[in-house]
Design a protein around this motif. Sequence first.
Motif, PDB file in Angstrom:
ATOM      1  N   SER A  65      13.937  17.218  -9.769  1.00  0.00           N
ATOM      2  CA  SER A  65      14.150  17.915 -11.042  1.00  0.00           C
ATOM      3  C   SER A  65      15.472  17.487 -11.672  1.00  0.00           C
ATOM      4  O   SER A  65      15.545  17.232 -12.886  1.00  0.00           O
ATOM      5  N   ALA A  66      16.525  17.423 -10.853  1.00  0.00           N
ATOM      6  CA  ALA A  66      17.841  17.043 -11.377  1.00  0.00           C
ATOM      7  C   ALA A  66      17.830  15.618 -11.921  1.00  0.00           C
ATOM      8  O   ALA A  66      18.385  15.344 -12.998  1.00  0.00           O
ATOM      9  N   LEU A  67      17.196  14.707 -11.193  1.00  0.00           N
ATOM     10  CA  LEU A  67      17.120  13.315 -11.659  1.00  0.00           C
ATOM     11  C   LEU A  67      16.278  13.209 -12.922  1.00  0.00           C
ATOM     12  O   LEU A  67      16.564  12.397 -13.808  1.00  0.00           O
ATOM     13  N   ALA A  68      15.237  14.012 -13.010  1.00  0.00           N
ATOM     14  CA  ALA A  68      14.379  13.985 -14.195  1.00  0.00           C
ATOM     15  C   ALA A  68      15.103  14.535 -15.426  1.00  0.00           C
ATOM     16  O   ALA A  68      14.810  14.147 -16.550  1.00  0.00           O
ATOM     17  N   GLN A  69      16.072  15.436 -15.194  1.00  0.00           N
ATOM     18  CA  GLN A  69      16.767  16.087 -16.306  1.00  0.00           C
ATOM     19  C   GLN A  69      18.103  15.431 -16.650  1.00  0.00           C
ATOM     20  O   GLN A  69      18.627  15.640 -17.745  1.00  0.00           O
ATOM     21  N   LEU A  72      13.478   6.518 -11.568  1.00  0.00           N
ATOM     22  CA  LEU A  72      13.454   7.740 -10.776  1.00  0.00           C
ATOM     23  C   LEU A  72      12.643   7.525  -9.495  1.00  0.00           C
ATOM     24  O   LEU A  72      13.067   7.915  -8.398  1.00  0.00           O
ATOM     25  N   ILE A  73      11.503   6.872  -9.622  1.00  0.00           N
ATOM     26  CA  ILE A  73      10.660   6.596  -8.450  1.00  0.00           C
ATOM     27  C   ILE A  73      11.388   5.653  -7.489  1.00  0.00           C
ATOM     28  O   ILE A  73      11.447   5.902  -6.277  1.00  0.00           O
ATOM     29  N   GLY A  74      11.972   4.575  -8.016  1.00  0.00           N
ATOM     30  CA  GLY A  74      12.709   3.640  -7.162  1.00  0.00           C
ATOM     31  C   GLY A  74      13.863   4.305  -6.444  1.00  0.00           C
ATOM     32  O   GLY A  74      14.142   4.014  -5.274  1.00  0.00           O
ATOM     33  N   THR A  75      14.533   5.235  -7.137  1.00  0.00           N
ATOM     34  CA  THR A  75      15.653   5.962  -6.540  1.00  0.00           C
ATOM     35  C   THR A  75      15.177   6.868  -5.411  1.00  0.00           C
ATOM     36  O   THR A  75      15.796   6.924  -4.338  1.00  0.00           O
ATOM     37  N   CYS A  76      14.069   7.590  -5.639  1.00  0.00           N
ATOM     38  CA  CYS A  76      13.558   8.493  -4.609  1.00  0.00           C
ATOM     39  C   CYS A  76      13.085   7.723  -3.379  1.00  0.00           C
ATOM     40  O   CYS A  76      13.313   8.159  -2.237  1.00  0.00           O
ATOM     41  N   VAL A  77      12.438   6.584  -3.588  1.00  0.00           N
ATOM     42  CA  VAL A  77      12.009   5.756  -2.454  1.00  0.00           C
ATOM     43  C   VAL A  77      13.222   5.277  -1.672  1.00  0.00           C
ATOM     44  O   VAL A  77      13.252   5.325  -0.431  1.00  0.00           O
ATOM     45  N   LEU A  78      14.256   4.831  -2.380  1.00  0.00           N
ATOM     46  CA  LEU A  78      15.489   4.374  -1.719  1.00  0.00           C
ATOM     47  C   LEU A  78      16.143   5.506  -0.945  1.00  0.00           C
ATOM     48  O   LEU A  78      16.573   5.326   0.197  1.00  0.00           O
ATOM     49  N   ARG A 122       0.835  -1.206   0.000  1.00  0.00           N
ATOM     50  CA  ARG A 122       0.000   0.000   0.000  1.00  0.00           C
ATOM     51  C   ARG A 122       0.875   1.263   0.000  1.00  0.00           C
ATOM     52  O   ARG A 122       0.626   2.212  -0.746  1.00  0.00           O
ATOM     53  N   ALA A 123       1.928   1.243   0.813  1.00  0.00           N
ATOM     54  CA  ALA A 123       2.840   2.395   0.872  1.00  0.00           C
ATOM     55  C   ALA A 123       3.539   2.599  -0.469  1.00  0.00           C
ATOM     56  O   ALA A 123       3.681   3.739  -0.936  1.00  0.00           O
ATOM     57  N   CYS A 124       3.984   1.510  -1.101  1.00  0.00           N
ATOM     58  CA  CYS A 124       4.656   1.622  -2.401  1.00  0.00           C
ATOM     59  C   CYS A 124       3.711   2.179  -3.462  1.00  0.00           C
ATOM     60  O   CYS A 124       4.111   3.016  -4.286  1.00  0.00           O
ATOM     61  N   GLN A 125       2.477   1.715  -3.443  1.00  0.00           N
ATOM     62  CA  GLN A 125       1.515   2.211  -4.432  1.00  0.00           C
ATOM     63  C   GLN A 125       1.241   3.700  -4.237  1.00  0.00           C
ATOM     64  O   GLN A 125       1.228   4.474  -5.200  1.00  0.00           O
ATOM     65  N   GLU A 126       1.039   4.104  -2.993  1.00  0.00           N
ATOM     66  CA  GLU A 126       0.728   5.519  -2.720  1.00  0.00           C
ATOM     67  C   GLU A 126       1.938   6.405  -2.996  1.00  0.00           C
ATOM     68  O   GLU A 126       1.807   7.477  -3.616  1.00  0.00           O
ATOM     69  N   PHE A 127       3.109   5.970  -2.558  1.00  0.00           N
ATOM     70  CA  PHE A 127       4.326   6.754  -2.750  1.00  0.00           C
ATOM     71  C   PHE A 127       4.664   6.854  -4.245  1.00  0.00           C
ATOM     72  O   PHE A 127       5.033   7.921  -4.746  1.00  0.00           O
ATOM     73  N   SER A 128       4.522   5.744  -4.969  1.00  0.00           N
ATOM     74  CA  SER A 128       4.808   5.748  -6.405  1.00  0.00           C
ATOM     75  C   SER A 128       3.890   6.708  -7.148  1.00  0.00           C
ATOM     76  O   SER A 128       4.343   7.474  -8.014  1.00  0.00           O
ATOM     77  N   ALA A 129       2.605   6.654  -6.841  1.00  0.00           N
ATOM     78  CA  ALA A 129       1.652   7.537  -7.516  1.00  0.00           C
ATOM     79  C   ALA A 129       1.997   8.996  -7.226  1.00  0.00           C
ATOM     80  O   ALA A 129       1.959   9.852  -8.129  1.00  0.00           O
ATOM     81  N   TYR A 130       2.347   9.270  -5.980  1.00  0.00           N
ATOM     82  CA  TYR A 130       2.711  10.643  -5.600  1.00  0.00           C
ATOM     83  C   TYR A 130       3.952  11.097  -6.369  1.00  0.00           C
ATOM     84  O   TYR A 130       3.978  12.199  -6.940  1.00  0.00           O
ATOM     85  N   LEU A 131       4.997  10.262  -6.380  1.00  0.00           N
ATOM     86  CA  LEU A 131       6.249  10.638  -7.028  1.00  0.00           C
ATOM     87  C   LEU A 131       6.098  10.721  -8.544  1.00  0.00           C
ATOM     88  O   LEU A 131       6.747  11.548  -9.198  1.00  0.00           O
ATOM     89  N   ARG A 132       5.237   9.886  -9.109  1.00  0.00           N
ATOM     90  CA  ARG A 132       5.022   9.931 -10.556  1.00  0.00           C
ATOM     91  C   ARG A 132       4.462  11.297 -10.967  1.00  0.00           C
ATOM     92  O   ARG A 132       4.927  11.929 -11.910  1.00  0.00           O
ATOM     93  N   SER A 186       7.239  14.015 -10.293  1.00  0.00           N
ATOM     94  CA  SER A 186       8.359  13.982 -11.239  1.00  0.00           C
ATOM     95  C   SER A 186       7.943  14.493 -12.611  1.00  0.00           C
ATOM     96  O   SER A 186       8.730  15.156 -13.303  1.00  0.00           O
ATOM     97  N   ARG A 187       6.712  14.205 -13.023  1.00  0.00           N
ATOM     98  CA  ARG A 187       6.240  14.701 -14.320  1.00  0.00           C
ATOM     99  C   ARG A 187       6.103  16.224 -14.288  1.00  0.00           C
ATOM    100  O   ARG A 187       6.452  16.907 -15.266  1.00  0.00           O
ATOM    101  N   GLU A 188       5.632  16.731 -13.163  1.00  0.00           N
ATOM    102  CA  GLU A 188       5.502  18.181 -13.032  1.00  0.00           C
ATOM    103  C   GLU A 188       6.884  18.837 -13.064  1.00  0.00           C
ATOM    104  O   GLU A 188       7.085  19.876 -13.711  1.00  0.00           O
ATOM    105  N   ARG A 189       7.885  18.210 -12.393  1.00  0.00           N
ATOM    106  CA  ARG A 189       9.231  18.786 -12.352  1.00  0.00           C
ATOM    107  C   ARG A 189       9.979  18.594 -13.675  1.00  0.00           C
ATOM    108  O   ARG A 189      10.875  19.371 -13.993  1.00  0.00           O
TER     109      ARG A 189
END
Length: 402
Positions: A217-221, A234-240, A191-201, A204-207
């Motif tokens: 932003s730096a990771l996205a660029q 990018l999501i896996g990296t931010c969670v880590l 549940r945490a992975c699903q919620e965190f992933s959706a949030y970061l997705r 990251s798209r906005e950034r």
Amino acid sequence: MGARRFDPWSPEFVAYPYEAYADLRENTPVTYFEPTDQWLIARYEDVNALLRDRRLGRTYLHVATHQEFGREPDPEYLAPFWHVIRNGMLDMEPPDHTRLRRLVAKAFTPRMVESLRPRVQKIAEELVAGLLAAGGGDLIEAVAEPLPVTVIAELLGVPEPDRHLLRPWSADICGMYELNPTREAGEKAVRACQEFSAYLRDLSRERRANPRDDLISALAQVVDSGDRLTEDELIGTCVLLLNAGHEATVNVTGNGWWALFRNPDQLAKLRGDLSLLPGAIEELMRYDTPLQMFERWVLEDIEVRGVRIPRGSEVALLFGSANHDPAVFADPDRLDVTRQDNPHISFGAGIHYCLGAPLARIELQCSFGTLLRKAPDLRLVREPEWKPGYIIRGLKELVVEV
């Protein structure tokens, strides 16, 4: 004999595992532990060598299927958890790990990390001021937890109104790193992975469209020779970065102050000479290691101290035991804030050495330094209790007066 005393589900063992470790090191430094189907590795020399040995890996899925390794496939319900975790570099092996770590390192540079020091110091001072104004309280809740969470949230670029979400997500995901996690722990992690992933997705798209001065932003660029992180990476990296970036720091702070309170001569020495602080931080990480065990899969048959460990096995590298090995550390069960020769392995070794180690050191130096300066009479109110977790080992609370 040692394996029988090794009991990671016992509150008494979790509170003080070091006697059992001494028994393991002396009598059975390499031993099979049936309850977790792992080989326990207790001596520093072996732990250090195996962390660097490319015949072992954090995963085996780059060389074999679950079936080929004699392992059960992942339960279907855990698929969202493993999707997030396996897109982070911690659970990758070369060449994927090499590529991802190179890309992340281009954004997470030593210069960028060092530039955070003034901000980390300011956050530490604000949190300690709050503790002082209240006359004391739970040091973990008031200082140890909010400092690294605030730092990593600011670093990533998570807006302030959303930051309260991070700690619960991280705690639920990290529940899966304990030994033999329950179905309930797995469902919370999913549940945490699903919620965190959706949030970061979304973030990251906005950034990516509107970059700011933050790590997402730096990771996205970031681009290297035409290569870039996928959205899942990018999501896996931010969670880590969140999980690794604060769980251990919280526990070094809590465990470290508890160790200093139990060793008042060392606390007095540190209060009397703050130049000892960088070395004292290393000693506190060694003395009561925040991450007691790290696991590796055996990708090719190996032999450790004459014991053959076959391909497909899992080894449990006992960091807490290695950090108390008298073959490496003089008088290892003594806290010594002036210890000079201190090659502890609390940050790991080899290709998976902790990328965030420089940031963790800055946070700990700012946190301990501010408390030592601003709260010179800080004292313990009552003996703390340990959380039940063994691998990520820390206190429930640490109630203090100022």
